[in-house]
Design a protein around this motif. Structure first.
Motif, short mmCIF file in Angstrom:
data_model
loop_
_atom_site.label_atom_id
_atom_site.label_comp_id
_atom_site.label_asym_id
_atom_site.label_seq_id
_atom_site.Cartn_x
_atom_site.Cartn_y
_atom_site.Cartn_z
N UNK A 132 40.38 44.97 42.99
CA UNK A 132 40.48 43.51 43.04
C UNK A 132 39.89 42.88 41.79
N UNK A 133 40.49 41.79 41.35
CA UNK A 133 39.96 41.03 40.23
C UNK A 133 38.62 40.45 40.68
N UNK A 134 37.61 40.64 39.86
CA UNK A 134 36.30 40.11 40.21
C UNK A 134 36.33 38.59 40.14
N UNK A 135 35.55 37.92 41.00
CA UNK A 135 35.55 36.46 40.98
C UNK A 135 34.89 35.95 39.69
N UNK A 136 35.61 35.20 38.87
CA UNK A 136 35.00 34.70 37.64
C UNK A 136 33.82 33.80 37.96
N UNK A 137 32.69 34.10 37.35
CA UNK A 137 31.48 33.31 37.58
C UNK A 137 30.51 33.52 36.42
N UNK A 138 29.57 32.61 36.33
CA UNK A 138 28.50 32.71 35.35
C UNK A 138 27.19 32.58 36.11
#
Length: 175
Positions: A132-138
């Motif tokens: 799965x594509x990792x959830x984009x976050x900072x």
């Protein structure tokens, strides 16, 4: 406004990330408080692209040499990938999560980033496994200097949503 993510790094913990310009975060408050816990602003900011070590373990299993080779190859693949398909930060979402793991707490802000899906498609093409594509976050703030890794949307959703209006205002004008 889109911000081209700069250098790619590989962390000692096995994560691949793209660095954001630190000057975009200067106006963030030095600390925030959530649930009576004070969190300090990080000194660097990045969008995590993939948990390369976790992916490598899923591919290589117990074969330590193969895991190391896959992890190294994933680093190389990311460098080649962003040459053709730049990863760009589009904007932050108004979604902050209190990420918690043993010994760590951090506050992560979701964001919209281009071209992550294509990198995961390349991984699938190379290794024949779908991740799965990792959830984009900072990760913006930490309790003790170490952020919590967030490897899936399900994991992100399991963390408590928090409201940080001042941080949201700054992030809305940061990119």
């Amino acid at each position: 406004m889109n911000t081209l993510l700069s250098e790619a790094y590989h962390s000692p913990q096995g994560y691949l990330w793209r660095v954001l310009p630190v000057e975009k975060f200067v106006a963030l408050p030095a600390t925030v408080e959530v649930d009576n816990i004070v969190f300090a602003k990080k000194s660097e900011f990045h969008v995590t692209v993939a948990n390369a070590r976790g992916i490598a373990r899923a591919i290589g299993g117990q074969d330590i040499k193969m895991v190391a080779e896959v992890e190294t190859n994933l680093q190389k693949m990311l460098m080649e990938y962003v040459h053709d398909a730049p990863i760009e930060m589009i904007h932050f979402e108004n979604d902050f999560r209190l990420a918690v793991s043993p010994g760590r707490m951090s506050i992560a802000a979701r964001c919209v980033v281009t071209n992550l899906e294509g990198f995961f498609h390349r991984i699938k093409s190379e290794y024949g496994k779908d991740f799965p594509v990792q959830p984009p976050h900072v990760s913006l703030y930490t309790q003790n200097g170490a952020a919590v890794g967030i490897d899936s949307t399900e994991q992100m959703e399991s963390f408590k949503k928090v409201e940080l209006p001042v941080v949201q205002r700054v992030l809305g004008s940061a990119l």
